[in-house]
Write a protein that holds these residues in place. Structure first.
Motif, PDB file in Angstrom:
ATOM      1  N   LYS A   1     -80.894 -51.188 -83.247  1.00 31.80           N
ATOM      2  CA  LYS A   1     -80.328 -50.571 -82.046  1.00 31.80           C
ATOM      3  C   LYS A   1     -78.884 -50.165 -82.307  1.00 31.80           C
ATOM      4  CE  LYS A   1     -83.087 -53.153 -78.741  1.00 31.80           C
ATOM      5  NZ  LYS A   1     -83.066 -54.034 -77.576  1.00 31.80           N
TER       6      LYS A   1
ATOM      7  N   LEU B   1     -77.025 -40.779 -85.970  1.00 32.56           N
ATOM      8  CA  LEU B   1     -77.011 -42.027 -85.200  1.00 32.56           C
ATOM      9  C   LEU B   1     -76.115 -41.916 -83.966  1.00 32.56           C
ATOM     10  CD1 LEU B   1     -76.849 -44.597 -88.130  1.00 32.56           C
ATOM     11  CD2 LEU B   1     -78.788 -44.220 -86.585  1.00 32.56           C
TER      12      LEU B   1
ATOM     13  N   ILE C   1     -77.658 -41.082 -80.568  1.00 33.10           N
ATOM     14  CA  ILE C   1     -78.502 -42.075 -79.894  1.00 33.10           C
ATOM     15  C   ILE C   1     -77.655 -42.813 -78.855  1.00 33.10           C
ATOM     16  CG2 ILE C   1     -79.908 -44.147 -80.244  1.00 33.10           C
ATOM     17  CD1 ILE C   1     -80.261 -43.092 -83.174  1.00 33.10           C
ATOM     18  N   GLU C   2     -78.239 -43.033 -77.697  1.00 36.09           N
ATOM     19  CA  GLU C   2     -77.536 -43.741 -76.623  1.00 36.09           C
ATOM     20  C   GLU C   2     -77.312 -45.203 -77.019  1.00 36.09           C
ATOM     21  OE1 GLU C   2     -76.326 -42.483 -73.712  1.00 36.09           O
ATOM     22  OE2 GLU C   2     -76.953 -40.525 -74.468  1.00 36.09           O
TER      23      GLU C   2
ATOM     24  N   ASP D   1     -80.058 -48.134 -77.414  1.00 35.09           N
ATOM     25  CA  ASP D   1     -81.373 -47.583 -77.754  1.00 35.09           C
ATOM     26  C   ASP D   1     -81.716 -47.872 -79.210  1.00 35.09           C
ATOM     27  OD1 ASP D   1     -81.617 -46.584 -75.209  1.00 35.09           O
ATOM     28  OD2 ASP D   1     -81.487 -44.476 -75.787  1.00 35.09           O
TER      29      ASP D   1
ATOM     30  N   ILE E   1     -83.218 -46.907 -82.884  1.00 37.23           N
ATOM     31  CA  ILE E   1     -83.182 -45.684 -83.674  1.00 37.23           C
ATOM     32  C   ILE E   1     -84.575 -45.048 -83.673  1.00 37.23           C
ATOM     33  CG2 ILE E   1     -81.285 -46.501 -85.124  1.00 37.23           C
ATOM     34  CD1 ILE E   1     -83.470 -46.844 -87.369  1.00 37.23           C
ATOM     35  N   PRO E   2     -84.649 -43.726 -83.776  1.00 35.41           N
ATOM     36  CA  PRO E   2     -85.962 -43.079 -83.822  1.00 35.41           C
ATOM     37  C   PRO E   2     -86.636 -43.289 -85.181  1.00 35.41           C
ATOM     38  CG  PRO E   2     -84.242 -41.444 -84.051  1.00 35.41           C
ATOM     39  CD  PRO E   2     -83.563 -42.755 -83.769  1.00 35.41           C
TER      40      PRO E   2
END
Length: 94
Positions: free
Chosen positions: A22, A57, A60-61, A64, A66-67
Motif C-alpha cells: 500500500k 506510484l 495511487i491514492e 490504496d 498498488i495495481p
C-alpha cells in the motif's frame, strides 16, 4: 544559468507480506525530502533513481494497494530492500 533540476519525489510503501503493498506516503520537493529523512532515521531501505516507478506510484491514492501492473517492479524493490537489510526472502525455507 538556470538550474533545471527537478524537485525530488518520494513514495513510501508498506507491505505486510500478505496483500499487495500500500502507498503510505508520497510527495515532491520538501515533503519528499521529509519522507526520505524519516526513512533514513528508521533504517528503511531506499530505492533511488527510478523516476518512472515513483511517478506511477504517486498516482495511487494514499492507503490504496498498488495495481497488479506494478507488482513486478515493486517486487524488485522489495527484493532489493530485503537484500540490503540482510533478511531472507519469504519464499526461502530455513
Amino acid at each position: 544559468m538556470s538550474d533545471n533540476k527537478k524537485p525530488p519525489k518520494a513514495v513510501a510503501l508498506q507491505w505486510d507480506g500478505k496483500a499487495a503493498p500500500k502507498v503510505t506516503a508520497k510527495g515532491e520537493g520538501d515533503l519528499a525530502e521529509q519522507i526520505l529523512k524519516i526513512a533514513r532515521e528508521h533504517n528503511i531501505p531506499i530505492q533511488e533513481d527510478n523516476e518512472v516507478l515513483v511517478s506511477a506510484l504517486a498516482l495511487i491514492e494514499l492507503g490504496d494497494e498498488i495495481p497488479e501492473s506494478l507488482y513486478l517492479a515493486v517486487a524488485q524493490v522489495i527484493a532489493f530492500a530485503y537484500y540490503l537489510s540482510g533478511k531472507q526472502p519469504l519464499t526461502e525455507k530455513a
